[in-house]
Design a protein around this motif. Structure first.
Motif, PDB file in Angstrom:
ATOM      1  N   THR A 373       0.937  -1.399  -0.104  1.00  0.00           N
ATOM      2  CA  THR A 373       0.006   0.028   0.057  1.00  0.00           C
ATOM      3  C   THR A 373       0.936   1.267   0.269  1.00  0.00           C
ATOM      4  O   THR A 373       1.790   1.171   0.094  1.00  0.00           O
ATOM      5  N   PRO A 374       0.790   2.295  -0.325  1.00  0.00           N
ATOM      6  CA  PRO A 374       1.069   3.604  -0.156  1.00  0.00           C
ATOM      7  C   PRO A 374       1.766   4.000   0.834  1.00  0.00           C
ATOM      8  O   PRO A 374       2.802   4.153   1.001  1.00  0.00           O
ATOM      9  N   ASP A 375       0.772   3.920   2.159  1.00  0.00           N
ATOM     10  CA  ASP A 375       1.927   4.188   3.281  1.00  0.00           C
ATOM     11  C   ASP A 375       2.491   3.231   3.753  1.00  0.00           C
ATOM     12  O   ASP A 375       3.505   3.458   4.256  1.00  0.00           O
ATOM     13  N   GLU A 376       2.222   1.871   4.325  1.00  0.00           N
ATOM     14  CA  GLU A 376       3.386   0.483   3.837  1.00  0.00           C
ATOM     15  C   GLU A 376       4.280   1.124   2.584  1.00  0.00           C
ATOM     16  O   GLU A 376       5.640   0.642   3.254  1.00  0.00           O
ATOM     17  N   ARG A 377       4.828   1.355   1.819  1.00  0.00           N
ATOM     18  CA  ARG A 377       5.831   1.860   0.699  1.00  0.00           C
ATOM     19  C   ARG A 377       6.592   3.027   2.049  1.00  0.00           C
ATOM     20  O   ARG A 377       7.750   3.445   1.942  1.00  0.00           O
ATOM     21  N   ILE A 378       6.073   4.451   1.689  1.00  0.00           N
ATOM     22  CA  ILE A 378       6.373   5.133   2.955  1.00  0.00           C
ATOM     23  C   ILE A 378       7.248   4.858   4.160  1.00  0.00           C
ATOM     24  O   ILE A 378       8.783   4.921   4.250  1.00  0.00           O
ATOM     25  N   ARG A 379       6.704   3.503   4.818  1.00  0.00           N
ATOM     26  CA  ARG A 379       7.327   3.637   6.274  1.00  0.00           C
ATOM     27  C   ARG A 379       8.717   2.576   5.528  1.00  0.00           C
ATOM     28  O   ARG A 379       9.826   2.633   6.717  1.00  0.00           O
ATOM     29  N   LEU A 380       8.666   1.659   4.232  1.00  0.00           N
ATOM     30  CA  LEU A 380       9.456   0.832   4.168  1.00  0.00           C
ATOM     31  C   LEU A 380      11.045   1.867   3.784  1.00  0.00           C
ATOM     32  O   LEU A 380      11.951   1.183   3.702  1.00  0.00           O
ATOM     33  N   LEU A 381      10.431   2.715   2.801  1.00  0.00           N
ATOM     34  CA  LEU A 381      11.364   3.857   2.312  1.00  0.00           C
ATOM     35  C   LEU A 381      11.993   4.507   3.255  1.00  0.00           C
ATOM     36  O   LEU A 381      13.145   4.296   3.551  1.00  0.00           O
ATOM     37  N   CYS A 419      15.718   4.138  -5.461  1.00  0.00           N
ATOM     38  CA  CYS A 419      15.467   4.576  -5.703  1.00  0.00           C
ATOM     39  C   CYS A 419      13.639   4.612  -6.810  1.00  0.00           C
ATOM     40  O   CYS A 419      13.192   5.163  -6.346  1.00  0.00           O
ATOM     41  N   GLU A 420      13.649   3.153  -6.803  1.00  0.00           N
ATOM     42  CA  GLU A 420      12.729   2.816  -7.401  1.00  0.00           C
ATOM     43  C   GLU A 420      11.494   2.713  -6.931  1.00  0.00           C
ATOM     44  O   GLU A 420       9.978   3.962  -6.807  1.00  0.00           O
ATOM     45  N   LEU A 421      11.761   3.198  -5.599  1.00  0.00           N
ATOM     46  CA  LEU A 421      10.541   3.028  -4.261  1.00  0.00           C
ATOM     47  C   LEU A 421      10.409   4.138  -3.832  1.00  0.00           C
ATOM     48  O   LEU A 421       9.117   5.409  -3.745  1.00  0.00           O
ATOM     49  N   ALA A 422      11.502   4.834  -3.831  1.00  0.00           N
ATOM     50  CA  ALA A 422      11.148   6.215  -3.347  1.00  0.00           C
ATOM     51  C   ALA A 422      10.980   7.416  -4.873  1.00  0.00           C
ATOM     52  O   ALA A 422       9.620   8.017  -4.784  1.00  0.00           O
ATOM     53  N   GLN A 424       8.159   5.415  -6.821  1.00  0.00           N
ATOM     54  CA  GLN A 424       7.007   5.551  -6.416  1.00  0.00           C
ATOM     55  C   GLN A 424       6.247   6.263  -5.171  1.00  0.00           C
ATOM     56  O   GLN A 424       4.716   6.606  -5.709  1.00  0.00           O
ATOM     57  N   VAL A 425       6.706   6.379  -4.215  1.00  0.00           N
ATOM     58  CA  VAL A 425       6.305   7.266  -3.381  1.00  0.00           C
ATOM     59  C   VAL A 425       5.803   9.087  -3.645  1.00  0.00           C
ATOM     60  O   VAL A 425       4.892   9.477  -3.423  1.00  0.00           O
ATOM     61  N   ALA A 426       6.953   9.175  -4.321  1.00  0.00           N
ATOM     62  CA  ALA A 426       6.863  10.668  -5.653  1.00  0.00           C
ATOM     63  C   ALA A 426       5.394  10.368  -6.473  1.00  0.00           C
ATOM     64  O   ALA A 426       4.924  11.692  -5.780  1.00  0.00           O
ATOM     65  N   ALA A 427       5.324   9.560  -6.786  1.00  0.00           N
ATOM     66  CA  ALA A 427       4.451   9.374  -7.382  1.00  0.00           C
ATOM     67  C   ALA A 427       2.681   9.406  -6.898  1.00  0.00           C
ATOM     68  O   ALA A 427       2.089   9.629  -7.451  1.00  0.00           O
ATOM     69  N   ASP A 428       2.431   8.357  -5.932  1.00  0.00           N
ATOM     70  CA  ASP A 428       1.606   7.825  -5.375  1.00  0.00           C
ATOM     71  C   ASP A 428       1.016   9.765  -4.051  1.00  0.00           C
ATOM     72  O   ASP A 428      -0.217   9.672  -4.237  1.00  0.00           O
ATOM     73  N   ALA A 429       2.389  10.675  -4.068  1.00  0.00           N
ATOM     74  CA  ALA A 429       1.642  12.056  -3.492  1.00  0.00           C
ATOM     75  C   ALA A 429       0.843  12.635  -4.573  1.00  0.00           C
ATOM     76  O   ALA A 429       0.320  14.051  -4.521  1.00  0.00           O
ATOM     77  N   ARG A 430       1.050  12.453  -6.169  1.00  0.00           N
ATOM     78  CA  ARG A 430       1.469  13.564  -7.069  1.00  0.00           C
ATOM     79  C   ARG A 430      -1.043  13.510  -7.029  1.00  0.00           C
ATOM     80  O   ARG A 430      -0.969  13.075  -6.777  1.00  0.00           O
TER      81      ARG A 430
END
Length: 432
Positions: A373-381, A419-422, A424-430
């Motif tokens: 999930t987007p929240d999981e991506r943020i936590r793991l990043l 970098c790919e995870l980061a 994607q986190v930025a893309a989620d926030a758009r």
């Protein structure tokens, strides 16, 4: 550093990298954005080089050889920008051409030298080809270049690399995957004088016995460790996806209906084999994907940090997996039911028999985020960024209690997955 003529990012490429890092900074903070910008530039300037003939060569970071898998995954974050940078598109095309050339030279090898240098991981291996660094047959070594070629074509419209030589390599890949459905017919052998069982194959280099299942055999995992059982399930599903990509290219670019049909039929055979032999009862009784099977009753329930992994299936085999089975599998492999799931005071995640116990791989943490999930991506990043041991590099494996204890000071694949995870986190926030 790559000793060939280094890749020099032009102004457009540098601006794209800076803009992407700025997007990360706005969403995830300056420190993570700085890590991303440094890693994106480091991969381009320090791992990519060109020889006098203009052929590209990508080292892993700390090993002076080019892996078919790593050279693809190292480019993953840049694929987002192919429509904005002709230089990056040119680079990816050059990499596909070099990868196809390597496959044409030896479709069983996993890593190559920059020319016939004679360098080898182990000079005593059966394979003494001076072009080959190591000849561990890993199914994903054939699949990653196909997916890179397919992505380049779809995102840019380029087809020049799909010339007669490229066409023949795609035929060769299909033929080899089909040959290895019956490993008894295979000429492949791998033997190494070692006491480490994962570094050689049993039965005089043929590997443990398997029955015919419709799946395709592989000797080694993407960790470069020998398979316990010859049918690696994530590799077979990745191959089924790659074969679909070959079929699309064959039909739409090469006008080769026979190759397209053969690739599609083989893809179906692999997925049918997985359904029949690779889906098993999990610890709680739910149907899950095994990691490896042999078709003779041998089943291995686990997952490894290296991709293709069971965890990564939605990324690398989205069109051929059973989502319900994968979800049940995810629950198992992200738990103590996976013998390579480790948990400590700083980290918890998937490791690998390729590294020390109680070591989590940041690659697996990045994959966990990308399929979560987007929240999981943020936590793991944030977790990966705070467990780099203060080095500014993302490592192969990290101790669950002490991030200053790690393997591989510079591992470009891990940098790129972070970098790919980061990104994607930025893309989620758009805004949508």
């Amino acid at each position: 550093m790559n000793t060939a003529t280094p890749f020099a990012p032009d102004a457009d490429t540098r601006a794209i990298v800076r803009s992407a890092a700025d997007d990360v900074r706005r969403v995830s903070g300056a420190s993570i954005g700085d890590l991303v910008e440094a890693a994106l530039l480091r991969t381009l300037t320090d791992t990519v080089g060109f020889d006098d003939a203009g052929r590209v060569f990508i080292i892993t970071g700390d090993i002076p050889a080019m892996w078919l898998r790593d050279s693809t995954t190292q480019l993953t974050p840049y694929l987002r920008f192919l429509d904005r940078s002709a230089q990056l598109a040119d680079l990816v095309e050059a990499v596909v051409r070099r990868q196809f050339g390597f496959i044409a030279h030896d479709p069983y090898a996993n890593a190559f030298n920059d020319g016939p240098t004679g360098a080898h991981y182990d000079p005593e291996d059966v394979c003494d080809d001076p072009h080959v660094w190591e000849q561990k047959y890993e199914i994903d070594s054939l699949c990653y270049p196909v997916t890179l070629a397919h992505t380049l074509w779809r995102r840019t419209g380029r087809t020049a690399f799909l010339d007669a030589d490229g066409h023949e390599v795609l035929r060769m890949i299909v033929a080899q995957l089909r040959l290895e459905q019956d490993h008894d017919r295979s000429p492949y052998r791998f033997e190494r004088a070692t006491t480490i069982p994962t570094e050689t194959l049993a039965r005089e280099g043929r590997g443990s016995e398997v029955a015919r299942t419709g799946m395709t055999w592989g000797g080694f995992r993407p960790s470069d460790d020998a398979c316990t059982y010859g049918y690696n399930i994530p590799a077979n599903l990745f191959a089924a996806q790659a074969l679909r990509a070959i079929a699309e290219i064959a039909r739409e670019v090469l006008a080769d209906a026979a190759l397209a049909d053969d690739a599609e039929n083989l893809s179906d055979e692999l997925t049918t084999g997985v359904r029949g032999h690779g889906i098993v009862a999990g610890p709680e009784g739910a149907h899950i994907y095994a990691y490896e099977v042999d078709g003779r009753g041998g089943v291995l329930v686990m997952d490894d940090a290296n991709t293709p992994s069971l965890l990564s299936l939605p990324l690398i085999a989205p069109d051929v997996i059973d989502r319900e089975v994968w979800q049940a599998t995810r629950d198992v492999i992200l738990s103590s039911s996976n013998p390579y799931w480790y948990s400590g005071s700083m980290l918890r995640g998937i490791g690998s028999p390729h590294s020390l116990p109680q070591r989590v791989w940041p690659i697996a943490l990045a994959v966990q985020g990308l399929v979560g999930t987007p929240d999981e991506r943020i936590r793991l990043l944030e977790l990966i960024a705070t467990t780099d041991g203060g080095t500014g590099h993302i490592h192969e494996s990290v101790d669950v209690d002490d991030p200053t204890q790690f393997s591989r000071a510079w591992f470009s694949w891990a940098d790129s997955m972070f970098c790919e995870l980061a990104l994607q986190v930025a893309a989620d926030a758009r805004p949508v």
